[in-house]
Design a protein around this motif. Structure first.
Motif, mmCIF file in Angstrom:
data_model
loop_
_atom_site.group_PDB
_atom_site.id
_atom_site.type_symbol
_atom_site.label_atom_id
_atom_site.label_comp_id
_atom_site.label_asym_id
_atom_site.label_seq_id
_atom_site.Cartn_x
_atom_site.Cartn_y
_atom_site.Cartn_z
ATOM 1 N N ARG A 192 0.750 -1.136 -0.006
ATOM 2 C CA ARG A 192 0.121 -0.005 0.004
ATOM 3 C C ARG A 192 0.684 1.176 -0.089
ATOM 4 N N THR A 193 1.314 1.581 -1.222
ATOM 5 C CA THR A 193 2.118 2.965 -1.390
ATOM 6 C C THR A 193 1.759 3.403 -2.926
ATOM 7 N N GLU A 194 1.549 4.671 -2.716
ATOM 8 C CA GLU A 194 1.521 5.248 -4.166
ATOM 9 C C GLU A 194 3.080 6.062 -4.455
ATOM 10 N N PHE A 195 3.667 6.211 -3.850
ATOM 11 C CA PHE A 195 5.130 6.997 -3.934
ATOM 12 C C PHE A 195 6.211 6.331 -3.556
ATOM 13 N N ALA A 196 6.289 5.775 -2.351
ATOM 14 C CA ALA A 196 7.570 4.963 -1.786
ATOM 15 C C ALA A 196 7.984 3.980 -2.608
ATOM 16 N N GLY A 197 9.283 4.085 -2.937
ATOM 17 C CA GLY A 197 10.011 3.124 -4.068
ATOM 18 C C GLY A 197 9.708 3.397 -5.542
ATOM 19 N N GLN A 198 9.069 4.304 -5.692
ATOM 20 C CA GLN A 198 8.626 4.849 -7.144
ATOM 21 C C GLN A 198 9.903 5.393 -7.730
ATOM 22 N N PRO A 199 10.227 5.586 -9.067
ATOM 23 C CA PRO A 199 11.375 6.431 -9.603
ATOM 24 C C PRO A 199 11.027 7.835 -9.372
ATOM 25 N N PHE A 200 12.191 8.532 -9.176
ATOM 26 C CA PHE A 200 12.119 9.978 -8.966
ATOM 27 C C PHE A 200 11.364 10.609 -9.812
ATOM 28 N N ASP A 201 11.452 10.498 -11.296
ATOM 29 C CA ASP A 201 10.440 11.147 -12.292
ATOM 30 C C ASP A 201 9.423 10.959 -12.215
ATOM 31 N N VAL A 202 8.862 9.531 -11.899
ATOM 32 C CA VAL A 202 7.427 9.236 -11.846
ATOM 33 C C VAL A 202 6.858 9.752 -10.678
ATOM 34 N N VAL A 254 0.715 21.633 1.826
ATOM 35 C CA VAL A 254 0.538 20.593 2.698
ATOM 36 C C VAL A 254 0.324 19.344 1.691
ATOM 37 N N PHE A 255 1.323 18.186 1.929
ATOM 38 C CA PHE A 255 1.056 17.142 1.325
ATOM 39 C C PHE A 255 0.885 16.076 2.379
ATOM 40 N N ILE A 256 -0.226 14.979 1.984
ATOM 41 C CA ILE A 256 -0.536 13.771 2.699
ATOM 42 C C ILE A 256 -0.391 12.686 1.989
ATOM 43 N N PRO A 257 0.874 11.749 2.123
ATOM 44 C CA PRO A 257 0.855 10.621 1.318
ATOM 45 C C PRO A 257 -0.276 9.597 1.325
ATOM 46 N N PRO A 258 -0.778 8.978 0.414
ATOM 47 C CA PRO A 258 -1.730 8.016 0.756
ATOM 48 C C PRO A 258 -1.054 6.925 1.666
ATOM 49 N N TRP A 259 -1.782 6.218 2.467
ATOM 50 C CA TRP A 259 -1.435 5.259 3.462
ATOM 51 C C TRP A 259 -0.192 5.856 4.258
ATOM 52 N N ASN A 260 0.033 7.048 4.293
ATOM 53 C CA ASN A 260 1.135 7.631 4.974
ATOM 54 C C ASN A 260 2.519 7.103 4.502
ATOM 55 N N SER A 261 2.531 6.609 3.731
ATOM 56 C CA SER A 261 3.827 6.163 2.703
ATOM 57 C C SER A 261 4.507 6.829 1.746
ATOM 58 N N PHE A 262 5.887 6.995 2.238
ATOM 59 C CA PHE A 262 6.682 8.025 1.305
ATOM 60 C C PHE A 262 7.964 7.607 1.553
ATOM 61 N N ASP A 263 9.177 7.980 0.876
ATOM 62 C CA ASP A 263 10.398 7.880 0.893
ATOM 63 C C ASP A 263 11.175 9.371 0.776
ATOM 64 N N ARG A 264 12.626 9.467 0.545
ATOM 65 C CA ARG A 264 13.179 10.673 0.670
ATOM 66 C C ARG A 264 13.065 11.094 -0.652
ATOM 67 N N GLN A 265 12.832 10.349 -1.827
ATOM 68 C CA GLN A 265 12.469 10.946 -2.956
ATOM 69 C C GLN A 265 11.295 11.940 -3.042
ATOM 70 N N THR A 266 10.328 11.368 -2.324
ATOM 71 C CA THR A 266 8.957 11.962 -2.298
ATOM 72 C C THR A 266 9.397 13.453 -1.501
#
Length: 281
Positions: A94-104, A127-139
């Motif tokens: 459950r993540t839309e962002f974490a682990g995705q390529p930077f450009d994506v 203000v940004f709220i990542p879906p499922w509270n999931s993100f990484d440093r690239q986010t």
């Protein structure tokens, strides 16, 4: 203690039963004069857990929800971005962002921000709220590039400044907040948090009053919100000078809460589970 209420997953949806709840939530906050942070998803996936989903609901096509939020924004509510499609990037994760390529990630953030700002021109979107509270440093790097100032995630997120973005945790769901207020009191919670800010996150599906473990009746939440107003507890939105020192780490908050006499078996179990998870971080 200062409270921030965060309403996630606001957007068009194929679930007709959710619109009356959206109306009731917005009417309650409006009538009580309480501000709300609204996490908007501009292109909500019909099945968020299915990476192969090809059906999306555009907020641009939902005139009533756009009008509801536009009215709230005139009253000092805050616009927040809650992802692009709220769609899982892969099966079983459950993540839309974490682990995705930077450009994506950058393309999704830029596209979502443009879509929301087009619908609500003149209101800042920082203000940004990542879906499922999931993100990484690239986010966080992508958010900085897009002009975002604050990322609000879940209870296991450590408050701090990362990549030029202020990161803050939301510690409680709406059911947990209501249970704590009912089990103790607002006075006890205020004493516990002192000058800290507590962010309470909720979703439309949590207010259906169903038998799900996370669900509570809308009327019960409305009653507790009235208690908050009557007790004079400050309710606010985020500001760009947010002090991360004002957000207690989850473990510190839960340990202090755990020392009180609970008497609520469900809440006791939640606290024990959170403490166990926090100890593994």
């Amino acid at each position: 203690m200062r409270l921030i209420f965060r309403y996630d997953d606001f957007g068009a949806t194929g679930v007709e039963a959710f619109l009356p709840i959206d109306r009731a939530v917005f009417a309650t906050f409006t009538s009580l004069g309480v501000p709300l942070v609204v996490g908007v998803t501009p292109f909500m996936a019909d099945v968020v857990d299915d990476p192969e989903c090809q059906m999306f609901h555009e907020l641009a096509d939902d005139q009533e929800r756009r009008a509801l939020l536009a009215e709230g924004l005139t009253r000092g509510w805050q616009l927040a971005l809650h992802g692009f499609r709220h769609l899982a990037a892969m099966h079983g994760k459950r993540t839309e962002f974490a682990g995705q390529p930077f450009d994506v990630q950058q393309a999704m953030i830029n596209g979502a921000k443009e879509a929301v700002q087009t619908l609500f021109p003149g209101y800042p979107l920082q203000v940004f709220i990542p879906p499922w509270n999931s993100f990484d440093r690239q986010t966080l790097e992508c958010l900085k590039n897009a002009g975002f100032k604050i990322l609000c995630a879940g209870p296991h997120t450590e408050a701090g400044e990362v990549e030029g973005v202020t990161v803050v945790p939301s510690l409680l769901t709406i059911r947990q907040f209501v249970s704590i207020v009912r089990s103790y009191s607002l006075e006890a919670l205020t004493s516990l948090l002192e000058r800290s800010t507590l962010i309470v996150t909720f979703h439309v599906y949590e207010l259906t009053g169903g038998k799900e473990r996370y669900s509570i009746p809308l009327a019960e939440f409305q009653d507790v919100l009235r208690l908050v107003v009557e007790a004079g507890v400050p309710v606010d939105v985020f500001n760009n000078n947010q002090q991360t020192v004002n957000f207690q780490p989850a473990r510190q908050f839960l340990l202090r809460l755990h020392r009180l006499s609970v008497g609520d078996g469900w809440l006791e179990g939640v606290l024990n589970l959170f403490l166990k998870r926090c100890s593994q971080q």
